[in-house]
Design a protein around this motif. Structure first.
Motif, PDB file in Angstrom:
ATOM      1  N   GLY A  80      41.552  46.294  65.329  1.00 21.83           N
ATOM      2  CA  GLY A  80      42.436  47.180  64.602  1.00 21.83           C
ATOM      3  C   GLY A  80      42.226  47.251  63.104  1.00 21.83           C
ATOM      4  O   GLY A  80      42.649  48.215  62.467  1.00 21.83           O
ATOM      5  N   TYR A  81      41.587  46.258  62.493  1.00 26.43           N
ATOM      6  CA  TYR A  81      41.440  46.255  61.041  1.00 26.43           C
ATOM      7  C   TYR A  81      40.391  47.262  60.581  1.00 26.43           C
ATOM      8  O   TYR A  81      39.350  47.442  61.234  1.00 26.43           O
ATOM      9  CB  TYR A  81      41.050  44.859  60.540  1.00 26.43           C
ATOM     10  N   ASP A  82      40.641  47.881  59.430  1.00 28.33           N
ATOM     11  CA  ASP A  82      39.684  48.838  58.876  1.00 28.33           C
ATOM     12  C   ASP A  82      38.343  48.183  58.598  1.00 28.33           C
ATOM     13  O   ASP A  82      37.293  48.841  58.658  1.00 28.33           O
ATOM     14  CB  ASP A  82      40.237  49.439  57.582  1.00 28.33           C
TER      15      ASP A  82
ATOM     16  N   GLY B 281      34.960  55.074  65.232  1.00 27.27           N
ATOM     17  CA  GLY B 281      35.354  54.305  64.064  1.00 27.27           C
ATOM     18  C   GLY B 281      36.821  53.941  64.013  1.00 27.27           C
ATOM     19  O   GLY B 281      37.256  53.259  63.082  1.00 27.27           O
ATOM     20  N   ARG B 282      37.606  54.347  64.976  1.00 24.79           N
ATOM     21  CA  ARG B 282      39.039  54.049  64.977  1.00 24.79           C
ATOM     22  C   ARG B 282      39.325  52.937  65.975  1.00 24.79           C
ATOM     23  O   ARG B 282      38.970  53.031  67.160  1.00 24.79           O
ATOM     24  CB  ARG B 282      39.840  55.298  65.328  1.00 24.79           C
ATOM     25  N   GLY B 283      39.997  51.875  65.504  1.00 27.89           N
ATOM     26  CA  GLY B 283      40.280  50.741  66.364  1.00 27.89           C
ATOM     27  C   GLY B 283      41.532  50.916  67.191  1.00 27.89           C
ATOM     28  O   GLY B 283      42.301  51.862  67.018  1.00 27.89           O
ATOM     29  N   LYS B 284      41.723  49.995  68.124  1.00 23.09           N
ATOM     30  CA  LYS B 284      42.900  49.944  69.011  1.00 23.09           C
ATOM     31  C   LYS B 284      43.096  51.233  69.808  1.00 23.09           C
ATOM     32  O   LYS B 284      44.211  51.606  70.148  1.00 23.09           O
ATOM     33  CB  LYS B 284      44.169  49.606  68.214  1.00 23.09           C
ATOM     34  N   GLN B 285      41.985  51.896  70.130  1.00 23.63           N
ATOM     35  CA  GLN B 285      42.096  53.161  70.846  1.00 23.63           C
ATOM     36  C   GLN B 285      42.730  52.981  72.220  1.00 23.63           C
ATOM     37  O   GLN B 285      43.578  53.766  72.638  1.00 23.63           O
ATOM     38  CB  GLN B 285      40.717  53.803  70.995  1.00 23.63           C
TER      39      GLN B 285
ATOM     40  N   SER C 178      53.178  60.392  65.001  1.00 22.30           N
ATOM     41  CA  SER C 178      52.806  60.014  63.626  1.00 22.30           C
ATOM     42  C   SER C 178      52.268  58.598  63.556  1.00 22.30           C
ATOM     43  O   SER C 178      51.396  58.294  62.730  1.00 22.30           O
ATOM     44  CB  SER C 178      54.025  60.152  62.707  1.00 22.30           C
ATOM     45  N   ILE C 179      52.758  57.703  64.398  1.00 17.49           N
ATOM     46  CA  ILE C 179      52.279  56.324  64.405  1.00 17.49           C
ATOM     47  C   ILE C 179      50.926  56.228  65.096  1.00 17.49           C
ATOM     48  O   ILE C 179      50.071  55.417  64.716  1.00 17.49           O
ATOM     49  CB  ILE C 179      53.318  55.403  65.073  1.00 17.49           C
ATOM     50  N   GLN C 180      50.694  57.078  66.086  1.00 20.33           N
ATOM     51  CA  GLN C 180      49.405  57.062  66.762  1.00 20.33           C
ATOM     52  C   GLN C 180      48.265  57.453  65.823  1.00 20.33           C
ATOM     53  O   GLN C 180      47.137  56.972  65.970  1.00 20.33           O
ATOM     54  CB  GLN C 180      49.420  58.022  67.949  1.00 20.33           C
ATOM     55  N   THR C 181      48.533  58.302  64.856  1.00 17.03           N
ATOM     56  CA  THR C 181      47.469  58.843  64.012  1.00 17.03           C
ATOM     57  C   THR C 181      47.492  58.313  62.580  1.00 17.03           C
ATOM     58  O   THR C 181      46.597  58.614  61.799  1.00 17.03           O
ATOM     59  CB  THR C 181      47.581  60.373  63.961  1.00 17.03           C
ATOM     60  N   ARG C 182      48.480  57.525  62.197  1.00 16.45           N
ATOM     61  CA  ARG C 182      48.597  57.065  60.815  1.00 16.45           C
ATOM     62  C   ARG C 182      47.507  56.073  60.457  1.00 16.45           C
ATOM     63  O   ARG C 182      46.950  55.385  61.332  1.00 16.45           O
ATOM     64  CB  ARG C 182      49.970  56.422  60.580  1.00 16.45           C
ATOM     65  N   LYS C 183      47.215  55.970  59.158  1.00 11.05           N
ATOM     66  CA  LYS C 183      46.285  54.954  58.680  1.00 11.05           C
ATOM     67  C   LYS C 183      46.997  53.609  58.638  1.00 11.05           C
ATOM     68  O   LYS C 183      48.196  53.539  58.379  1.00 11.05           O
ATOM     69  CB  LYS C 183      45.779  55.317  57.284  1.00 11.05           C
ATOM     70  N   LYS C 184      46.219  52.560  58.872  1.00 13.95           N
ATOM     71  CA  LYS C 184      46.803  51.225  58.832  1.00 13.95           C
ATOM     72  C   LYS C 184      47.168  50.868  57.404  1.00 13.95           C
ATOM     73  O   LYS C 184      46.370  51.024  56.483  1.00 13.95           O
ATOM     74  CB  LYS C 184      45.830  50.189  59.410  1.00 13.95           C
ATOM     75  N   MET C 185      48.395  50.371  57.209  1.00 11.84           N
ATOM     76  CA  MET C 185      48.857  50.008  55.875  1.00 11.84           C
ATOM     77  C   MET C 185      48.768  48.504  55.650  1.00 11.84           C
ATOM     78  O   MET C 185      48.371  48.032  54.597  1.00 11.84           O
ATOM     79  CB  MET C 185      50.303  50.484  55.671  1.00 11.84           C
ATOM     80  N   GLY C 186      49.133  47.721  56.606  1.00 13.49           N
ATOM     81  CA  GLY C 186      49.186  46.284  56.427  1.00 13.49           C
ATOM     82  C   GLY C 186      50.497  45.866  55.787  1.00 13.49           C
ATOM     83  O   GLY C 186      51.206  46.674  55.183  1.00 13.49           O
ATOM     84  N   PHE C 187      50.796  44.579  55.903  1.00 14.01           N
ATOM     85  CA  PHE C 187      52.086  44.054  55.427  1.00 14.01           C
ATOM     86  C   PHE C 187      51.886  43.493  54.025  1.00 14.01           C
ATOM     87  O   PHE C 187      52.074  42.312  53.778  1.00 14.01           O
ATOM     88  CB  PHE C 187      52.559  42.978  56.400  1.00 14.01           C
ATOM     89  N   GLY C 188      51.482  44.353  53.101  1.00 12.00           N
ATOM     90  CA  GLY C 188      51.111  43.895  51.778  1.00 12.00           C
ATOM     91  C   GLY C 188      52.271  43.837  50.807  1.00 12.00           C
ATOM     92  O   GLY C 188      53.390  44.242  51.099  1.00 12.00           O
ATOM     93  N   VAL C 189      51.966  43.315  49.622  1.00  9.46           N
ATOM     94  CA  VAL C 189      52.931  43.164  48.540  1.00  9.46           C
ATOM     95  C   VAL C 189      52.340  43.836  47.300  1.00  9.46           C
ATOM     96  O   VAL C 189      51.150  43.668  47.017  1.00  9.46           O
ATOM     97  CB  VAL C 189      53.198  41.662  48.260  1.00  9.46           C
TER      98      VAL C 189
END
Length: 670
Positions: free
Chosen positions: A399-401, A561-565, A578-589
């Motif tokens: 799943g990671y970019d 190139g897209r993970g977790k397909q 929207s969640i199926q196609t969104r870019k991964k954000m991560g739990f960042g600060v």
């Protein structure tokens, strides 16, 4: 969920008193506020009730070989009779256990048929009787998360084990004639005379990975038992062995999963993950779920809701900085699934809890998402005692970019030598790019810079915070000499060797499963949740799910190139479009923003304080340059500065005399 601690000795001089055992146990009270107890082989009756009235001032050790076990309990199952340490029928086997065994009911029936008698309804007693039947092989039958220690009085040996994926921690220290263990390092430091010498190699590892990986610890002489390992301490000797390895061999030779089509893999995934969620909903206390609005947590919350006759409590947390705030996606997922949703926001004042953060994590830990995870655990615990999460989905299902960069680099490695030389030329690093590390040009420059080294080291260069060259430039000369020829990269390189035969992207995901997942993600969640007496369960980390994912061909996980397909396709009925196609954000600060604004004074007050300079680990000019380049918008050094800040605060917490705050500032309720 619980906290465990104890020792085993082979010399009377290394026997610890019940009072020391009580201190070792009490410091873990946050992991188990509901009950405490102890076992000591030199105490008549052996079982100890810790209380202010129960003093052991007259204790006199008399055994040359023995053990002491301590336990703090968070009651989840069998609330009335699950007290630990727990023993078998004749009092010869004693256990302290941290975790949950999800197949305990099935194992219990089997053991009753074999003639075992049970005094409780707990999963812990199942382990005791299973050990009587199968010895140290008993852990191979356990489905769940665990760290455990068993004192076998007949054999006079201590047996320890940790779950397959490393969800529950276990520290230990071996010295002459004694082995000590605990859920957290601070418990071992309660033993009189406990050494607190810092390991320079551990500091180098920390700056390379943003955590201290197993089996190292920040202190010399202390270690972590790696995931999927068991250990026996007997006759003064410690033997450690691995009992499980994810089956990352080629799918064509893996008879356990003889699937021929994506539909067969998808059906197996749906069945296995659904079952994993179902057995993790066994509880005698209220349950909920973390819901970030990403694919993994939404699937888990959706499966929970499909098996519940009332709205499931879900929880999310965000920031007032838009690019770090996922709450809108979590809100949308909760609405579609019909959960009872709670959301909160964290502002820069959250950094007031940094000393408390250092205290709970025991070692330097530089994943800044520990801050929102700590707060998320705090607010979740106000409503429920158990929460399910989506941890593990990214590592198991690509799943990671960064896995896309790994795939692209394989194309580069097939180019002619002249083309590779041209792409790795230093001229590309001189081109202007945005100061933001996630900008397109900055990512391209980082990608090209990594192409000049072998693939395994290239990956660490991409994901690491300080690469080898930058670390050594930062170190003071005397500290650099202590490292000699130590190679921090070897931890990652060894993990790659455990999966030698698959494509390099799969090998990289397998490496993350064995390194980044247990050492970073699961450490972060365990410590944050246990700091607030919250049990966190991760259905993706059921070893049946992990084995299925390990055997699965990459083409079903990653498509164009897209993970977790396969996750998206299999569980599309639970995922908003929207969640199926969104870019991964991560739990960042938003550290970049905070360090240039509200937290700017913190950099000078901590990193350039005389106490920090006197440690002679870093060149002061190098530290000043990092701060200057960041504040002047020349470079985003926020992750590096955070690592240095966390390290210094750890020193101040564990090696300098400080007072630890007893509460966290409250987050803002939305």
């Amino acid at each position: 969920m619980c906290g465990i601690t104890g020792t085993s000795w082979t010399s009377r001089d290394k026997n610890i008193s019940p009072d020391v055992l009580q201190r070792m146990t009490s410091v873990l009270a946050h992991r188990g506020p509901d009950d405490s107890g102890g076992f000591h082989s030199d105490i008549p009756g052996k079982s100890i009730l810790f209380s202010a009235e129960n003093s052991f001032a007259d204790f006199q050790p008399h055994s040359d070989v023995g053990a002491a076990l301590g336990h703090r309990r968070l009651s989840i199952i069998d609330l009335g009779t699950g007290h630990q340490p727990l023993t078998n029928e004749d009092g010869t086997i004693w256990i302290v256990f941290n975790g949950e065994i999800y197949n305990y009911q099935e194992l219990r029936k089997e053991l009753i048929q074999q003639g075992h008698q049970f005094k409780t309804e707990s999963d812990t007693e199942v382990i005791v009787h299973l050990y009587e039947e199968q010895g140290t092989a008993c852990v191979e039958r356990l489905r769940g998360m665990f760290a455990l220690a068993i004192w076998d009085e007949r054999r006079q040996r201590l047996f320890m084990a940790r779950d397959r994926l490393g969800q529950k921690p276990l520290f230990y220290r071996q010295e002459a004639d004694r082995l000590s263990f605990a859920s957290e390092l601070k418990s071992l430091l309660q033993i009189p005379g406990a050494d607190r010498t810092v390991d320079p190699h551990a500091i180098d590892l920390f700056l390379a990975y943003q955590y201290v990986p197993h089996p190292w610890s920040i202190l010399k002489g202390y270690h972590k038992l790696p995931p999927a390992h068991r250990a026996v301490y007997e006759n003064g000797q410690l033997q450690i062995e691995r009992y499980w390895t994810p089956p990352y061999q080629h799918p064509e030779i893996n008879s356990q999963f003889p699937f021929q089509s994506v539909d067969q893999w998808s059906a197996a995934l749906r069945e296995t993950l659904t079952e994993s969620v179902r057995i993790r909903m066994r509880s005698d206390v209220p349950l909920g779920a973390f819901l970030s609005g990403g694919i993994d947590s939404t699937i888990i919350a959706g499966l929970m809701q499909s098996m519940s006759d009332r709205p499931v409590h879900t929880f999310s947390i965000g920031f007032p900085v838009k690019q770090f705030d996922e709450r809108s996606y979590a809100r949308e997922a909760a609405k579609m699934l019909g959960t009872d949703h709670h959301e909160y926001v964290v502002d820069p004042a959250a950094l007031e809890m940094l000393p408390r953060l250092s205290w709970h994590y025991d070692e330097p830990f530089a994943d800044s998402s520990a801050i929102p995870t700590m707060y998320l655990s705090q607010v979740t615990r106000q409503e429920v005692t158990v929460s399910l999460s989506g941890d593990g989905g990214d590592e198991l299902f690509a799943g990671y970019d960064r896995y896309r960069a790994v795939a692209l680099s394989q194309w580069f490695d097939r180019l002619p030598a002249f083309a590779r030389k041209m792409m790795t030329a230093s001229i590309w690093q001189k081109l202007p790019a945005s100061v933001e590390q996630k900008s397109f040009r900055r990512r391209v420059k980082r990608f090209l810079a990594g192409l000049s080294v072998p693939p395994e080291r290239r990956y660490l260069k991409w994901v690491g915070i300080f690469d080898t060259e930058r670390r050594h430039e930062m170190y003071a000369p005397g500290f650099r000499e202590q490292l000699a020829d130590f190679d921090a990269d070897q931890f990652l390189l060894d993990a790659y060797q455990l999966c030698p035969d698959r494509d390099f992207v799969t090998r990289t995901t397998a490496t993350d499963v064995q390194t980044y997942l247990p050492c970073d993600i699961l450490t972060k969640v365990d410590i944050a949740s246990m700091a607030h007496s919250l049990e966190c369960r991760s259905p993706f980390l059921d070893h049946h799910v992990a084995e299925l994912a390990a055997a699965m061909p990459l083409k079903y996980k990653m498509h164009k190139g897209r993970g977790k397909q396969i996750l998206t396709d299999t569980f599309s009925d639970l995922l908003p479009e929207s969640i199926q196609t969104r870019k991964k954000m991560g739990f960042g600060v938003p550290l970049n923003h905070w360090f240039r604004n509200e937290l700017k004074p913190l950099l000078f007050d901590v990193l350039l304080d005389q106490r920090a300079l006197d440690r002679q680990i870093f060149d002061p000019q190098a530290v000043e340059q990092l701060i200057s380049e960041h504040l002047n918008l020349q470079w985003d050094h926020s992750a590096r500065l955070w690592s240095l800040l966390v390290l210094e605060l750890w020193f101040q917490t564990f090696l300098d005399p400080v007072s630890i705050p007893d509460h966290f500032p409250d987050p803002v309720l939305i």
